[in-house]
Design a protein around this motif. Structure first.
Motif, PDB file in Angstrom:
ATOM      1  N   PRO A 368       2.438   6.680 -11.593  1.00  0.00           N
ATOM      2  CA  PRO A 368       1.671   7.028 -13.273  1.00  0.00           C
ATOM      3  C   PRO A 368       1.309   6.111 -13.978  1.00  0.00           C
ATOM      4  O   PRO A 368       0.818   5.883 -15.092  1.00  0.00           O
ATOM      5  N   SER A 369       1.934   5.049 -13.473  1.00  0.00           N
ATOM      6  CA  SER A 369       0.923   3.191 -14.047  1.00  0.00           C
ATOM      7  C   SER A 369      -0.198   3.199 -13.761  1.00  0.00           C
ATOM      8  O   SER A 369      -1.272   2.521 -13.927  1.00  0.00           O
ATOM      9  N   GLY A 370      -0.812   4.366 -12.901  1.00  0.00           N
ATOM     10  CA  GLY A 370      -2.479   3.884 -12.110  1.00  0.00           C
ATOM     11  C   GLY A 370      -2.456   4.006 -11.024  1.00  0.00           C
ATOM     12  O   GLY A 370      -3.305   3.453 -10.664  1.00  0.00           O
ATOM     13  N   GLU A 371      -1.462   2.877 -10.456  1.00  0.00           N
ATOM     14  CA  GLU A 371      -1.737   2.001  -9.330  1.00  0.00           C
ATOM     15  C   GLU A 371      -1.459   2.823  -8.120  1.00  0.00           C
ATOM     16  O   GLU A 371      -0.842   4.375  -8.032  1.00  0.00           O
ATOM     17  N   VAL A 372      -2.648   2.699  -7.374  1.00  0.00           N
ATOM     18  CA  VAL A 372      -2.344   2.898  -5.668  1.00  0.00           C
ATOM     19  C   VAL A 372      -1.373   3.481  -4.859  1.00  0.00           C
ATOM     20  O   VAL A 372      -1.158   1.685  -5.338  1.00  0.00           O
ATOM     21  N   VAL A 373      -0.899   4.072  -4.981  1.00  0.00           N
ATOM     22  CA  VAL A 373       0.127   3.712  -3.255  1.00  0.00           C
ATOM     23  C   VAL A 373      -0.554   3.608  -1.903  1.00  0.00           C
ATOM     24  O   VAL A 373      -1.600   4.363  -1.533  1.00  0.00           O
ATOM     25  N   ARG A 374      -0.107   2.570  -1.721  1.00  0.00           N
ATOM     26  CA  ARG A 374      -0.643   2.440  -0.498  1.00  0.00           C
ATOM     27  C   ARG A 374       0.586   2.278   1.096  1.00  0.00           C
ATOM     28  O   ARG A 374      -0.160   2.945   1.952  1.00  0.00           O
ATOM     29  N   ARG A 375       1.349   2.172   0.655  1.00  0.00           N
ATOM     30  CA  ARG A 375       2.231   2.557   2.165  1.00  0.00           C
ATOM     31  C   ARG A 375       3.807   3.905   1.489  1.00  0.00           C
ATOM     32  O   ARG A 375       3.837   3.368   0.749  1.00  0.00           O
ATOM     33  N   ALA A 376       4.229   4.367   2.859  1.00  0.00           N
ATOM     34  CA  ALA A 376       5.244   5.382   1.961  1.00  0.00           C
ATOM     35  C   ALA A 376       6.343   4.869   2.048  1.00  0.00           C
ATOM     36  O   ALA A 376       7.214   4.815   0.881  1.00  0.00           O
ATOM     37  N   LYS A 377       6.772   3.366   2.253  1.00  0.00           N
ATOM     38  CA  LYS A 377       7.847   2.658   1.981  1.00  0.00           C
ATOM     39  C   LYS A 377       7.746   1.984   1.300  1.00  0.00           C
ATOM     40  O   LYS A 377       8.780   1.437   0.476  1.00  0.00           O
ATOM     41  N   ASP A 378       6.567   1.863  -0.275  1.00  0.00           N
ATOM     42  CA  ASP A 378       7.036   1.344  -1.178  1.00  0.00           C
ATOM     43  C   ASP A 378       7.165   2.301  -2.232  1.00  0.00           C
ATOM     44  O   ASP A 378       7.299   1.589  -3.610  1.00  0.00           O
TER      45      ASP A 378
END
Length: 435
Positions: A368-378
């Protein structure tokens, strides 16, 4: 003694003549030079008159016949001599005369030596310098002529000059050209003609003669008078081999009186011939110049620019049209190449854009903050995520699941257009990661 005389106590004439005789006797014997005239002999005495070679001065001389006959060669009238004399004064008659003790004729060698010394003296004074000599006028209006009375030299000058130029005028001064009176009369005539403003040139003419006859024209007084003249002077004395000092000081030397006439006035026939030659030469020069100018004018008129001026304008117009068309083609080609370059760059940008990747079915997972999710564990279970699709967004919630790492194949690079020349990129674009 004369102070003691008065009308009341005069001296007798005999006393005065005796006193004069005493004064003359104190002179003693002297050597004198002169020219012999009025030579005569009576009994044992020879009588002659000794004249000064320059001035109009003379004196009576008596010589014993033995003294006269002892002179070798025996002198005659007109001879130049040096005489050793004793002055005598006869009281009874109140007359004066010289008594000759010795007579020596003046030889040619001695005369030449005297003339040479005088020539060197006058030359040292600059009277013979060429830079002081003046040019004769081309056609003198009046010519002054100094010559002997009824002489052949006068006829030669007048006849030859008038034959060459009939309009020439002369002012003739007839003088003695030899003897004791020659120097004085020639000098006086020279001064008279030089003072005449109408006379433009003066000719001094005399026929040939011996060295003694021509001596008056080497006299220092006459030579200096010629040098002081303001009017140009022509010397025509004797023949070619004669060279009195007057020839050296005169502005122009003529070998004979006839030659003087040729130098003073031009030949009318020669001048007319010269005028005709110059006129013909001028006519040829002008005609040649006109022919060259006409040839140049004809050549200029035959040039295309003058023969058909409109054709030159048309040719220039054609050149302008060709240059305009060439410019248009060049500009169009440049714009086409620039457009192709722009299209290729645009295609490369589109191929490398994340939007193109999304069009192929990928999505970008963001918090929601706009940060891109790069790994599922994160991502924690139950977290809200935003899926960014090509045209819109989708919000999802995660569920607990087991983490499985997955290898993502790099995105295929778009095919390059070989017909264009795209610029090389120094940095390779990275493929976007998906969750």
């Amino acid at each position: 003694m004369t102070s003691k005389t008065s009308p009341e106590s005069p001296l007798p004439i005999r006393t005065v003549l005796q006193m004069v005789g005493g004064w003359i006797g104190k002179l003693g014997t002297v050597w004198v030079e002169g020219q012999i005239t009025d030579l005569s002999a009576r009994g044992g005495t020879v009588f002659l008159t000794l004249r000064d070679p320059v001035a109009n001065v003379s004196a009576r001389v008596t010589a014993p016949r033995g003294v006269y006959e002892a002179t070798v060669p025996r002198p005659a009238d007109g001879a130049r001599v040096v005489v050793h004399v004793k002055p005598d004064f006869w009281v009874n008659r109140g007359s004066f005369a010289f008594t000759a003790l010795e007579i020596r004729p003046v030889g040619v060698g001695e005369l030449l030596a005297r003339l040479e010394r005088l020539r060197q003296l006058l030359a040292a004074e600059g009277l013979f310098n060429a830079d002081r000599k003046r040019r004769l006028p081309f056609l003198p209006g009046t010519v002054g002529l100094i010559c002997g009375r009824d002489s052949a030299a006068e006829r030669d000058v007048l006849e030859n000059a008038r034959r060459r130029w009939p309009a020439v005028r002369f002012k003739v001064e007839e003088v003695a050209v030899q003897g004791p009176y020659a120097v004085g009369e020639v000098t006086e005539a020279l001064a008279k003609l030089d003072a005449d403003g109408d006379v433009e040139v003066i000719v001094v003419a005399r026929g040939g003669g011996s060295l003694e006859d021509l001596l008056p024209f080497s006299d220092e007084t006459l030579v200096r008078s010629v040098a002081a003249c303001r009017t140009p002077v022509v010397s025509a004395i004797g023949h070619e081999q004669d060279s009195p000092l007057l020839d050296l000081v005169a502005d122009v030397r003529a070998s004979t009186p006839t030659d003087a006439a040729k130098k003073v006035v031009p030949d009318v026939g020669e001048q007319l011939s010269l005028v005709r030659q110059l006129r013909d030469r001028g006519r040829r020069v002008v005609s040649g110049w006109l022919d060259r100018e006409m040839s140049w004018l004809t050549s200029t008129r035959s040039r295309p620019s003058l023969a058909d001026p409109v054709r030159e304008l048309e040719r220039r117009a054609e050149q302008v049209d060709a240059l305009r068309e060439r410019t248009r083609r060049s500009l169009t080609s440049s714009l086409d190449r620039a457009g192709d370059d722009l299209t290729h760059v645009r295609g490369r940008l589109v191929a490398l854009s994340p939007a193109a990747t999304l069009e192929r079915g990928y999505a970008i997972v963001q918090r929601p903050s706009g940060e891109v999710v790069r790994r599922a564990k994160d991502v924690a279970p139950g977290a809200l995520l935003t899926l960014r699709l090509p045209d819109d967004r989708l919000t999802v919630r995660t569920e607990p699941a087991e983490y499985e790492p997955t290898e993502i194949a790099p995105a295929e690079k778009p095919a390059e257009d070989k017909s264009s020349k795209p610029r090389k990129s120094r940095k390779k674009p990275e493929s976007p990661e998906t969750s």
